[in-house]
Design a protein around this motif. Structure first.
Motif, mmCIF file in Angstrom:
data_model
loop_
_atom_site.group_PDB
_atom_site.id
_atom_site.type_symbol
_atom_site.label_atom_id
_atom_site.label_comp_id
_atom_site.label_asym_id
_atom_site.label_seq_id
_atom_site.Cartn_x
_atom_site.Cartn_y
_atom_site.Cartn_z
ATOM 1 N N VAL A 81 0.845 -1.200 0.000
ATOM 2 C CA VAL A 81 0.000 0.000 0.000
ATOM 3 C C VAL A 81 0.881 1.250 0.000
ATOM 4 O O VAL A 81 0.635 2.198 -0.760
ATOM 5 C CB VAL A 81 -0.960 -0.014 1.218
ATOM 6 N N TYR A 82 1.925 1.261 0.829
ATOM 7 C CA TYR A 82 2.813 2.430 0.865
ATOM 8 C C TYR A 82 3.540 2.597 -0.468
ATOM 9 O O TYR A 82 3.645 3.716 -0.986
ATOM 10 C CB TYR A 82 3.828 2.334 2.009
ATOM 11 N N LEU A 83 4.041 1.500 -1.022
ATOM 12 C CA LEU A 83 4.746 1.570 -2.303
ATOM 13 C C LEU A 83 3.841 2.141 -3.390
ATOM 14 O O LEU A 83 4.245 3.027 -4.157
ATOM 15 C CB LEU A 83 5.252 0.180 -2.711
ATOM 16 N N ALA A 84 2.620 1.657 -3.456
ATOM 17 C CA ALA A 84 1.678 2.135 -4.478
ATOM 18 C C ALA A 84 1.359 3.618 -4.271
ATOM 19 O O ALA A 84 1.355 4.398 -5.230
ATOM 20 C CB ALA A 84 0.400 1.304 -4.443
ATOM 21 N N GLY A 85 1.103 4.003 -3.034
ATOM 22 C CA GLY A 85 0.801 5.403 -2.753
ATOM 23 C C GLY A 85 1.953 6.332 -3.097
ATOM 24 O O GLY A 85 1.754 7.410 -3.682
ATOM 25 N N PHE A 86 3.149 5.931 -2.765
ATOM 26 C CA PHE A 86 4.330 6.748 -3.057
ATOM 27 C C PHE A 86 4.518 6.894 -4.564
ATOM 28 O O PHE A 86 4.779 7.994 -5.059
ATOM 29 C CB PHE A 86 5.572 6.112 -2.419
ATOM 30 N N ILE A 87 4.384 5.799 -5.285
ATOM 31 C CA ILE A 87 4.564 5.844 -6.744
ATOM 32 C C ILE A 87 3.511 6.742 -7.380
ATOM 33 O O ILE A 87 3.829 7.552 -8.255
ATOM 34 C CB ILE A 87 4.540 4.413 -7.335
ATOM 35 N N VAL A 88 2.261 6.640 -6.950
ATOM 36 C CA VAL A 88 1.197 7.497 -7.487
ATOM 37 C C VAL A 88 1.517 8.959 -7.194
ATOM 38 O O VAL A 88 1.388 9.828 -8.066
ATOM 39 C CB VAL A 88 -0.179 7.091 -6.923
ATOM 40 N N TYR A 89 1.950 9.258 -5.970
ATOM 41 C CA TYR A 89 2.282 10.637 -5.598
ATOM 42 C C TYR A 89 3.419 11.188 -6.455
ATOM 43 O O TYR A 89 3.325 12.297 -6.986
ATOM 44 C CB TYR A 89 2.659 10.720 -4.113
ATOM 45 N N VAL A 90 4.490 10.420 -6.593
ATOM 46 C CA VAL A 90 5.650 10.894 -7.362
ATOM 47 C C VAL A 90 5.277 11.083 -8.829
ATOM 48 O O VAL A 90 5.639 12.098 -9.444
ATOM 49 C CB VAL A 90 6.853 9.938 -7.205
ATOM 50 N N LEU A 91 4.542 10.150 -9.406
ATOM 51 C CA LEU A 91 4.146 10.296 -10.809
ATOM 52 C C LEU A 91 3.230 11.498 -11.009
ATOM 53 O O LEU A 91 3.376 12.241 -11.985
ATOM 54 C CB LEU A 91 3.479 9.015 -11.309
ATOM 55 N N ALA A 92 2.297 11.710 -10.079
ATOM 56 C CA ALA A 92 1.405 12.871 -10.177
ATOM 57 C C ALA A 92 2.209 14.162 -10.051
ATOM 58 O O ALA A 92 1.991 15.117 -10.802
ATOM 59 C CB ALA A 92 0.324 12.802 -9.101
ATOM 60 N N TRP A 93 3.144 14.204 -9.108
ATOM 61 C CA TRP A 93 3.965 15.398 -8.932
ATOM 62 C C TRP A 93 4.790 15.675 -10.190
ATOM 63 O O TRP A 93 4.873 16.815 -10.638
ATOM 64 C CB TRP A 93 4.887 15.240 -7.723
ATOM 65 N N LEU A 94 5.373 14.637 -10.746
ATOM 66 C CA LEU A 94 6.183 14.817 -11.957
ATOM 67 C C LEU A 94 5.320 15.241 -13.148
ATOM 68 O O LEU A 94 5.775 15.981 -14.015
ATOM 69 C CB LEU A 94 6.948 13.530 -12.288
ATOM 70 N N MET A 95 4.081 14.792 -13.199
ATOM 71 C CA MET A 95 3.190 15.164 -14.294
ATOM 72 C C MET A 95 2.734 16.618 -14.197
ATOM 73 O O MET A 95 2.683 17.327 -15.189
ATOM 74 C CB MET A 95 1.965 14.243 -14.312
ATOM 75 N N PHE A 96 2.383 17.039 -12.981
ATOM 76 C CA PHE A 96 1.787 18.364 -12.822
ATOM 77 C C PHE A 96 2.786 19.471 -12.507
ATOM 78 O O PHE A 96 2.509 20.635 -12.786
ATOM 79 C CB PHE A 96 0.678 18.315 -11.758
ATOM 80 N N THR A 97 3.917 19.128 -11.917
ATOM 81 C CA THR A 97 4.954 20.140 -11.647
ATOM 82 C C THR A 97 6.322 19.565 -11.987
ATOM 83 O O THR A 97 7.134 19.314 -11.100
ATOM 84 C CB THR A 97 4.929 20.572 -10.167
ATOM 85 N N PRO A 98 6.584 19.334 -13.257
ATOM 86 C CA PRO A 98 7.855 18.719 -13.629
ATOM 87 C C PRO A 98 9.030 19.647 -13.281
ATOM 88 O O PRO A 98 8.937 20.863 -13.461
ATOM 89 C CB PRO A 98 7.743 18.513 -15.133
ATOM 90 N N PRO A 99 10.108 19.070 -12.783
ATOM 91 C CA PRO A 99 11.269 19.899 -12.461
ATOM 92 C C PRO A 99 11.923 20.405 -13.741
ATOM 93 O O PRO A 99 11.937 19.729 -14.763
ATOM 94 C CB PRO A 99 12.193 18.946 -11.702
ATOM 95 N N GLY A 100 12.446 21.623 -13.665
ATOM 96 C CA GLY A 100 13.068 22.227 -14.838
ATOM 97 C C GLY A 100 14.410 21.608 -15.202
ATOM 98 O O GLY A 100 14.765 21.544 -16.364
ATOM 99 N N ASP A 101 15.127 21.147 -14.195
ATOM 100 C CA ASP A 101 16.447 20.564 -14.449
ATOM 101 C C ASP A 101 16.812 19.612 -13.307
ATOM 102 O O ASP A 101 16.039 19.411 -12.371
ATOM 103 C CB ASP A 101 17.497 21.666 -14.614
ATOM 104 N N HIS A 102 18.006 19.062 -13.414
ATOM 105 C CA HIS A 102 18.470 18.101 -12.411
ATOM 106 C C HIS A 102 18.566 18.744 -11.030
ATOM 107 O O HIS A 102 18.234 18.136 -10.017
ATOM 108 C CB HIS A 102 19.829 17.533 -12.841
#
Length: 111
Positions: free
Chosen positions: A19-40
């Motif tokens: 459950v934690y793994l799934a929640g973390f992955i969903v959060y990170v993917l959503a964050w990367l989709m909606f606020t992608p970092p500009g650079d490294h």
């Protein structure tokens, strides 16, 4: 009775970690989709924040625990000779410990 309790406890740990793994992955993917970092540098700054750093460390701890329980149960169920079973468990444990130390060194480099 003790074996049943141990099996139930392992089952619960594996479900909780999943459950934690799934929640973390969903959060990170959503964050990367909606606020992608500009650079490294921006990505590294986000990961170095205390909350995200702790969540990431917990993610990898949960991943290692999840892997250990799953592989351990398969080995205990299907590898019958005690010597071979012990060697297989020791090999998996050493591999996961090495992976955990590697992740810890990466995470410590973020601080």
């Amino acid at each position: 009775m003790s074996r049943q309790l141990s099996g139930f406890r392992a089952w619960m740990w594996q479900r909780a970690s999943a459950v934690y793994l799934a929640g973390f992955i969903v959060y990170v993917l959503a964050w990367l989709m909606f606020t992608p970092p500009g650079d490294h540098g921006a990505l590294k700054h986000w990961l170095a924040g205390l909350g995200m750093w702790l969540a990431t460390a917990l993610f990898f701890l949960a991943l290692l625990l999840h892997a250990w329980i799953g592989v351990r149960d398969v080995i205990l169920d299907y590898v019958k000779p005690p010597g071979l079973r012990l060697a297989a468990l020791a090999t998996v444990f050493a591999f996961l410990l090495t992976c955990g130390l590697w992740v810890a060194s990466i995470l410590m480099g973020l601080l």
